[in-house]
Design a protein around this motif. Structure first.
Motif, PDB file in Angstrom:
ATOM      1  N   PHE A 171      40.661  24.905  32.188  1.00  0.00           N
ATOM      2  CA  PHE A 171      40.995  23.668  32.905  1.00  0.00           C
ATOM      3  C   PHE A 171      39.791  22.747  32.950  1.00  0.00           C
ATOM      4  CE2 PHE A 171      44.319  25.676  35.970  1.00  0.00           C
ATOM      5  CZ  PHE A 171      45.162  25.857  34.907  1.00  0.00           C
ATOM      6  N   ILE A 172      38.697  23.317  33.427  1.00  0.00           N
ATOM      7  CA  ILE A 172      37.549  22.469  33.718  1.00  0.00           C
ATOM      8  C   ILE A 172      36.936  21.909  32.437  1.00  0.00           C
ATOM      9  CG2 ILE A 172      35.222  22.533  34.659  1.00  0.00           C
ATOM     10  CD1 ILE A 172      36.363  24.412  36.823  1.00  0.00           C
ATOM     11  N   ILE A 222      28.738  24.120  39.006  1.00  0.00           N
ATOM     12  CA  ILE A 222      28.853  24.505  40.421  1.00  0.00           C
ATOM     13  C   ILE A 222      30.248  25.046  40.701  1.00  0.00           C
ATOM     14  CG2 ILE A 222      28.878  23.642  42.795  1.00  0.00           C
ATOM     15  CD1 ILE A 222      26.855  21.535  41.973  1.00  0.00           C
ATOM     16  N   THR A 223      31.248  24.338  40.202  1.00  0.00           N
ATOM     17  CA  THR A 223      32.620  24.741  40.468  1.00  0.00           C
ATOM     18  C   THR A 223      32.901  26.130  39.903  1.00  0.00           C
ATOM     19  OG1 THR A 223      33.175  22.417  40.224  1.00  0.00           O
ATOM     20  CG2 THR A 223      34.988  23.976  40.279  1.00  0.00           C
ATOM     21  N   VAL A 268      33.408  18.606  44.536  1.00  0.00           N
ATOM     22  CA  VAL A 268      33.414  20.018  44.120  1.00  0.00           C
ATOM     23  C   VAL A 268      34.798  20.615  44.327  1.00  0.00           C
ATOM     24  CG1 VAL A 268      32.482  22.294  44.604  1.00  0.00           C
ATOM     25  CG2 VAL A 268      30.966  20.319  44.551  1.00  0.00           C
ATOM     26  N   LEU A 297      44.276  32.653  44.220  1.00  0.00           N
ATOM     27  CA  LEU A 297      43.288  33.441  44.961  1.00  0.00           C
ATOM     28  C   LEU A 297      43.672  33.550  46.433  1.00  0.00           C
ATOM     29  CD1 LEU A 297      39.936  32.181  43.384  1.00  0.00           C
ATOM     30  CD2 LEU A 297      41.200  34.276  42.909  1.00  0.00           C
ATOM     31  N   ILE A 313      37.667  19.084  44.458  1.00  0.00           N
ATOM     32  CA  ILE A 313      38.618  18.523  43.497  1.00  0.00           C
ATOM     33  C   ILE A 313      38.469  19.200  42.143  1.00  0.00           C
ATOM     34  CG2 ILE A 313      39.164  16.439  42.166  1.00  0.00           C
ATOM     35  CD1 ILE A 313      38.672  14.816  44.610  1.00  0.00           C
ATOM     36  N   GLY A 314      37.229  19.569  41.826  1.00  0.00           N
ATOM     37  CA  GLY A 314      36.997  20.189  40.537  1.00  0.00           C
ATOM     38  C   GLY A 314      37.648  21.559  40.386  1.00  0.00           C
ATOM     39  N   ILE A 315      37.920  22.227  41.500  1.00  0.00           N
ATOM     40  CA  ILE A 315      38.527  23.561  41.399  1.00  0.00           C
ATOM     41  C   ILE A 315      40.014  23.405  41.106  1.00  0.00           C
ATOM     42  CG2 ILE A 315      38.958  25.736  42.582  1.00  0.00           C
ATOM     43  CD1 ILE A 315      36.619  25.156  44.370  1.00  0.00           C
ATOM     44  N   PRO A 316      40.454  23.959  39.992  1.00  0.00           N
ATOM     45  CA  PRO A 316      41.866  23.812  39.657  1.00  0.00           C
ATOM     46  C   PRO A 316      42.735  24.371  40.782  1.00  0.00           C
ATOM     47  CG  PRO A 316      40.673  24.847  37.872  1.00  0.00           C
ATOM     48  CD  PRO A 316      39.734  24.758  39.015  1.00  0.00           C
ATOM     49  N   ASN A 317      43.753  23.650  41.192  1.00  0.00           N
ATOM     50  CA  ASN A 317      44.438  24.106  42.393  1.00  0.00           C
ATOM     51  C   ASN A 317      45.283  25.342  42.160  1.00  0.00           C
ATOM     52  OD1 ASN A 317      47.242  23.605  42.429  1.00  0.00           O
ATOM     53  ND2 ASN A 317      47.008  21.529  43.175  1.00  0.00           N
ATOM     54  N   LEU A 318      45.728  25.539  40.912  1.00  0.00           N
ATOM     55  CA  LEU A 318      46.447  26.787  40.613  1.00  0.00           C
ATOM     56  C   LEU A 318      45.552  27.990  40.908  1.00  0.00           C
ATOM     57  CD1 LEU A 318      48.900  28.204  39.292  1.00  0.00           C
ATOM     58  CD2 LEU A 318      47.616  28.155  37.175  1.00  0.00           C
ATOM     59  N   VAL A 319      44.290  27.859  40.518  1.00  0.00           N
ATOM     60  CA  VAL A 319      43.346  28.950  40.711  1.00  0.00           C
ATOM     61  C   VAL A 319      43.156  29.243  42.202  1.00  0.00           C
ATOM     62  CG1 VAL A 319      40.926  29.576  40.425  1.00  0.00           C
ATOM     63  CG2 VAL A 319      42.167  28.508  38.544  1.00  0.00           C
ATOM     64  N   TYR A 339      28.602  19.400  38.037  1.00  0.00           N
ATOM     65  CA  TYR A 339      29.734  19.735  38.900  1.00  0.00           C
ATOM     66  C   TYR A 339      30.532  20.884  38.332  1.00  0.00           C
ATOM     67  CZ  TYR A 339      29.330  15.915  42.173  1.00  0.00           C
ATOM     68  OH  TYR A 339      28.903  15.080  43.155  1.00  0.00           O
ATOM     69  N   LEU A 364      46.847  19.385  38.526  1.00  0.00           N
ATOM     70  CA  LEU A 364      45.767  19.806  39.405  1.00  0.00           C
ATOM     71  C   LEU A 364      45.412  18.715  40.383  1.00  0.00           C
ATOM     72  CD1 LEU A 364      43.415  21.570  37.007  1.00  0.00           C
ATOM     73  CD2 LEU A 364      45.118  22.458  38.536  1.00  0.00           C
ATOM     74  N   PHE A 411      41.564  30.696  33.144  1.00  0.00           N
ATOM     75  CA  PHE A 411      42.243  29.422  33.391  1.00  0.00           C
ATOM     76  C   PHE A 411      41.255  28.400  33.932  1.00  0.00           C
ATOM     77  CE2 PHE A 411      46.766  31.245  34.105  1.00  0.00           C
ATOM     78  CZ  PHE A 411      47.028  31.112  32.766  1.00  0.00           C
ATOM     79  N   ALA A 412      40.458  28.850  34.895  1.00  0.00           N
ATOM     80  CA  ALA A 412      39.517  27.917  35.519  1.00  0.00           C
ATOM     81  C   ALA A 412      38.611  27.303  34.464  1.00  0.00           C
ATOM     82  CB  ALA A 412      38.692  28.634  36.587  1.00  0.00           C
ATOM     83  N   ILE A 453      33.975  29.516  41.916  1.00  0.00           N
ATOM     84  CA  ILE A 453      35.198  30.272  41.647  1.00  0.00           C
ATOM     85  C   ILE A 453      34.851  31.724  41.322  1.00  0.00           C
ATOM     86  CG2 ILE A 453      37.199  30.462  40.149  1.00  0.00           C
ATOM     87  CD1 ILE A 453      37.014  27.459  39.721  1.00  0.00           C
TER      88      ILE A 453
END
Ligand SMILES: Nc1ncnc2c1ncn2[C@@H]1O[C@H](COP(=O)(O)OP(=O)(O)OP(=O)(O)O)[C@@H](O)[C@H]1O
Ligand SMILES: [Mg+2]
Lengths: 350, 383, 335
Positions: C311-312, C41-42, B223, B235, B225-231, C38, C5, C307-308, C46
């Protein structure tokens, strides 16, 4: 070239340039291949069997692998001197090769049919449709069921044995005069091995090619070959008909090989294992390369390399034990017993 | 053949008895992985040059600001945008490091062009030397003069040497650049070390205990890893007070995941190996197995991965500063300096050049070090 | 590696595992299903974090709060549901997100963030797509040449280009291009957005990283592929060198490249933040940086959320694409 020879290899030397020095993988190999015969090459890992056959096919890894000396005569031409372009016309058409591992020797992203047709399209001036028909014939020849639908599948949809059949079909595509099989059954399980061997014997009867068959398995040699060459550290140490080499072996290394072959009746302790490891091919020893591991080594073995001594018209061995001044040495008892027992089992199957 | 037979001494044809000694020679010396790695790194010229450069940069970033006569935040609007001036090198004219500023101006005639030069150079006519490039024929912008302005003299600071010049607020760029380099390196090292600690612990625990623990820990990791790190970084920066720690935390919050994955994979692989199984059956305590067997084997991977995460952190810091989420003024980092440099790119490009060159060199150096280490520690990965 | 990422190596590893271990159509379906779960959920996570942050951030959401009377403020609060209990606001927020409502910028005349973004997506998309195409195509070519002339001068040159391209940050390239090409030599225009030629420099600045990354990746892949047994098989058939490279080599080396396209595309999107700022391109990135400077939180949050999602979804699409293109995965369920 002799009349019924299709291939003559004379004093072939192949080396690789590496960081630690020049690896002399093949150090002067001579043999010839007759029309329609099967020559087996045996010898332990690293003895240069694959390198020899790669040199025959002009497939040495470029640029660090190269033929250093010697000639390979095919159709009276020395093919070591041919340009890549001309070699391409021979490869796949006159000489074809079957590789050890069917799992990796097919392109995973190309349809099986296309891979079989490639050689046909390149060498035989066929149209797409004709090539397809020929490919289906080939798949029938190697006994792949439903060839029409199998043509359109990818290699991973085939089992190991099926893939090896595909590889054989590819090699046979243009009716090559020489077929080189580099351990074609090693990667397969025993029952499949037997099937593939049967298939190859069948095919040889049908299409009449000469075969060079590399294997570790002396049982296979007895089964398929007419003659056998034993290699050690980049040289042929003994060559002769299967009967000669198996029932009257002259070289201590051949004794070792025969002795280390397990048979049904034999106990573990009886195995005659060869101690030590093969020599470093970057700096091969001055004398006989096998001397250091040879129980029967003579002083001269450490000084000078033995020439090929003639045992019969067809049987030669490179060991000083055959020199007239050498003491008479018999093969060890265990090896003798092994040979005898082989004799019986052979008779039983005949 | 016949004559050779005669040459051979009959004595040679007796059984030899030296099989044993000969086969011993065959065994090759084996070296440890670490020794091999060090040896191959020593031979890698690019690696050694990079290591040397990195050392120089680190030392400079520590000592240059201390040794400097100025500080990174000391402002003086009177001496803003001075050109670079370095002792000794100022006498080598083509280097352009004598603190003067040279520019060409066009006008209808020479006077008009010179007027423009005066306007540009603070109306300090007595400190400007003119060189007429073309007289002009009265048509628009046909005349061209080259004006050289000695700002150090004009401002009465001939005794001062601003090696890299000054910025818009009159701060010494030399001091700021090295200070900024130190801050950037600090952020990068801190982020890399925190990533390493968390990643190794997480991955190690997941793999070592395996089963259900491993399963849950990996689901959670996926989970994250799925979150874009820029985001995540954006935040985090928004809630935390801006500063070095905010950036470090923002970078580490997603940064540890790749280390965790790599360590887990490697430990899982090693767990099945015989030497670990053997140690286990012999009843060695877990702590000992980890220290004796697992750590040394995973070490190479950890070092390589860390070496690659440093430039990535340096870049991200600069990136954040660039989009306005970095360090607040007057603190300097390579990112903020580059951001400032862009504002005066057209008039004083040197302000961009110095930090840009430094960040580029740092990135290249770290990447080469990383590549070198990877090749040395894992010949299989060598490509 | 810089912008991405995940580290590209990581990502490739996931895909490689997927490719080699999960053979079977059922597995592919399950893999995609799992991926989508996933993803949801992600995104939910966010969104929740964004919402909490919005509520935590200090200050009134209204831009000119001090100029408005209490009553006026009240009206606006009422209108946008800012007086509802927090859980209700939360549910409304999530509901809005599902319908593409990213909130409202009070600083831009109460315009919905989604409107602002859709006005600006054009230039960003143009830059991103141009850079991705140029970068990957040039990178592939460079990598192939490098691999084919392995250890030759061409190889060393392109390796150097690749190291520089992956190391030097895009904004440094942007500065160089702007200063020399646009200002000093005046070859190409900058600082406005007025047709294709204005997009050239930003595109180049953006394309360098993907180009260098693709070149490195392609080189290692191709060298690996050319050492595979099936290449020897192809040579043994007597095929010419060019046929081997084109029919057997390139295709097999290209397939894994798909795995890094996701991270690369994401990196490009991130890259547009700085590149648009430097070249004054009126895209989403430039808007974002402006909003950061002016503390326009709804836009920051809305854009972040946007963006999120991009990206996803992009990563998901590429995963699926990979499954579709590689026959080892694609057809494995059929027999
Ligand atoms: N590309 C290469 N570069 C350097 N040395 C090589 C290369 N290929 C083979 N060799 C060396 O040549 C020698 C002979 O190898 P070869 O593959 O012919 O052995 P082999 O008899 O076929 O063994 P196996 O039974 O294991 O297939 C080995 O010592 C090997 O290390
Ligand atoms: Mg072999």
């Amino acid at each position: 070239m002799k009349k019924d020879n299709i291939l003559e290899v004379n004093d072939l030397k192949v080396s690789f340039k590496t960081h630690s020095g020049e690896v002399q993988a093949v150090r002067g190999v001579s043999f010839d291949l007759k029309k329609g015969e099967t020559l087996a090459i045996v010898g332990e890992s690293g003895s240069g069997k694959s390198v020899t056959t790669k040199a025959l096919m002009g497939l040495l890894p470029q640029p660090h692998g190269f033929v250093k000396e010697g000639s390979i005569l095919f159709d009276d031409k020395d093919i070591t001197k041919l340009k890549e372009k001309n070699m391409q016309a021979i490869r796949g058409k006159e000489m074809a090769m079957i590789f050890q591992d069917p799992m990796t020797s097919l392109n995973p992203t190309m349809k099986v049919g296309t891979q079989i047709m490639e050689g046909l399209l390149k060498h035989q001036n066929l149209g797409k449709e004709e090539a397809k028909i020929k490919a289906i014939e080939l798949m029938n020849l190697v006994q792949i069921p439903n060839p029409e639908s199998r043509m359109k599948q990818y290699p991973h949809q085939f089992s190991g044995g099926m893939r090896q059949r595909v590889v054989i079909a590819m090699a046979l595509a243009c009716n090559p005069r020489v077929l080189i099989a580099d351990e074609p059954t090693t990667a397969l399980d025993v029952t499949i091995q037997a099937q593939i061997l049967e298939l190859m014997k069948d095919i040889q009867k049908k299409v009449d090619t000469s075969i060079i068959f590399i294997t570790h398995d002396l049982g296979v040699v007895a089964n398929v070959a007419d003659r056998v060459a034993v290699m050690y550290a980049g040289k042929i140490v003994e060559i002769g008909t299967v009967d000669e080499v198996f029932y009257n072996p002259k070289h201590p290394y051949t004794w070792g090989l025969l002795g280390s072959m397990p048979t049904l009746e034999s106990d573990e302790e009886e195995l005659f294992a060869i101690p030590g490891t093969p020599p470093d091919l970057i700096a091969p020893p001055k004398g006989d390369a096998f001397a250091a591991r040879n129980k029967f080594a003579l002083e001269i073995d450490f000084v000078e390399q033995p020439p090929m001594f003639k045992v019969s018209d067809t049987h030669y061995a490179a060991t000083w034990l055959l020199h007239e001044d050498a003491p008479k040495v018999e093969p060890p008892e265990s090896v003798k017993k092994r040979i005898e027992s082989m004799d019986h089992s052979e008779e039983a199957t005949r | 053949m016949e004559n050779r037979k005669k040459e051979l001494d009959k004595n040679l044809f007796r059984p030899a008895d030296r099989t044993e000694e000969q086969s011993d020679v065959i065994a090759r010396k084996s070296t440890t992985l670490l020794q091999d790695a060090v040896r191959s790194l020593r031979k890698n010229v690019f690696f050694m040059i990079s290591l040397f450069l990195l050392l120089v940069i680190v030392l400079m970033s520590i000592f240059a600001p201390v040794a400097s006569d100025y500080t990174y935040k000391e402002q003086d609007l009177n001496r803003s945008l001075m050109g670079p001036r370095i002792p000794v090198l100022e006498d080598i004219s083509f280097l352009g490091l004598d603190g003067t500023q040279t520019k060409t101006f066009n006008g209808n005639n020479v006077q008009a062009a010179e007027m423009k030069a005066n306007l540009q150079f603070d109306n300090q006519e007595e400190f400007i030397t003119f060189e007429t490039v073309s007289e002009g024929d009265g048509s628009p912008n046909s005349a061209e003069v080259k004006a050289t302005y000695d700002k150090y003299a004009a401002k009465g600071v001939e005794d001062e040497y601003f090696y890299f010049g000054t910025d818009r607020l009159g701060r010494d760029v030399w001091t700021r650049v090295w200070d900024g380099t130190r801050v950037s390196l600090l952020i990068a090292f801190a982020a890399a070390i925190i990533d390493l600690v968390i990643g190794v612990a997480y991955g190690g625990i997941a793999a070592y205990y395996g089963g259900r623990v491993d399963n849950y820990m990996m689901r959670f990791l996926e989970v994250i890893i799925g979150i874009p790190n820029l985001v995540v970084v954006i935040l985090m920066i928004l809630i935390l007070d801006p500063g070095i720690w905010a950036i470090i935390i923002a970078l580490t919050i997603t940064g540890w995941t790749s280390m965790a994955r790599i360590v887990r994979g490697e430990v899982l692989k090693l767990k099945g190996h015989e030497f670990v199984l053997a140690a286990r059956t012999l009843g060695a305590p877990n702590r000992k197995i980890i220290a004796r067997h697992l750590v040394p084997n995973v070490m190479g991977l950890i070092i390589v991965n860390t070496m690659f995460s440093i430039p990535s952190a340096i870049f991200f810091e600069a990136f954040l500063s660039f989009i306005g989420l970095g360090l607040p003024s007057p603190a300097a980092s390579l990112g903020t300096l580059i951001n400032d440099g862009f504002k005066t790119l057209l008039t004083t490009p040197s302000l961009l050049v110095f930090p840009a060159v430094l960040i580029s060199v740092l990135m290249i150096v770290f990447n080469i070090l990383g590549d070198g280490l990877r090749d040395a520690f894992d010949p299989k990965m060598r490509k | 590696m810089a912008y991405t990422l995940f580290s590209i190596g990581d990502y490739y590893q996931i895909m490689a595992n997927f490719a080699t271990t999960n053979l079977g159509g059922a597995h592919v379906a399950r893999f995609i299903g799992q991926r989508i779960i996933y993803m949801i959920i992600t995104l939910f996570l966010i969104a929740t974090i964004s919402f909490v942050l919005m509520k935590l951030l200090p200050g009134s959401p209204l831009a000119n709060a001090d100029k408005l009377t209490e009553a006026q403020q009240e009206v606006i609060f009422e209108k946008y549901g800012l007086n509802d209990p927090i859980p209700v606001q939360y549910v409304n927020y999530l509901g809005g997100l599902v319908q593409g409502d990213l909130g409202i910028s009070f600083k831009y005349d109460n315009r919905p963030v989604s409107d602002i973004l859709s006005d600006r997506i054009g230039p960003s998309a143009q830059l991103g797509i141009q850079a991705l195409i140029i970068g990957t195509v040039a990178g592939i070519l460079l990598g192939l040449v490098s691999a084919i002339y392995h250890n030759g001068i061409t190889d060393y040159l392109s390796t150097i280009i690749a190291v520089l391209g992956t190391s030097i940050p895009s904004f440094v390239f942007a500065g160089l291009l702007q200063f020399f090409v646009a200002v000093k030599w005046g070859i190409l225009p900058v600082a406005t957005w007025n047709g294709f030629e204005y997009s050239i420099l930003p595109t180049i600045a953006l394309a360098i990283f993907p180009m260098a990354t693709c070149a490195r990746f392609m080189r290692t892949e191709m060298i690996e592929v050319l050492n595979e047994d099936y290449i020897t098989t192809a040579r043994a058939k007597g095929l010419a060198g060019s046929a081997i490279i084109f029919k057997h080599g390139i295709r097999n080396a290209l397939i894994p490249l798909i795995t890094i396209l996701g991270p690369l595309a994401v990196g490009l999107l991130t890259g547009t933040l700085v590149i648009e700022q430097i070249f004054s391109v009126p895209g989403i990135g430039e808007q974002f940086v402006t909003s950061v400077t002016s503390n326009d939180f709804p836009i920051i949050m809305g854009t972040t959320m946007f963006f999120a999602v991009v990206f996803i979804v992009m990563i998901l699409i590429i995963d699926i694409l990979y499954g579709l293109i590689d026959p080892r995965i694609r057809l494995s369920g059929k027999d």
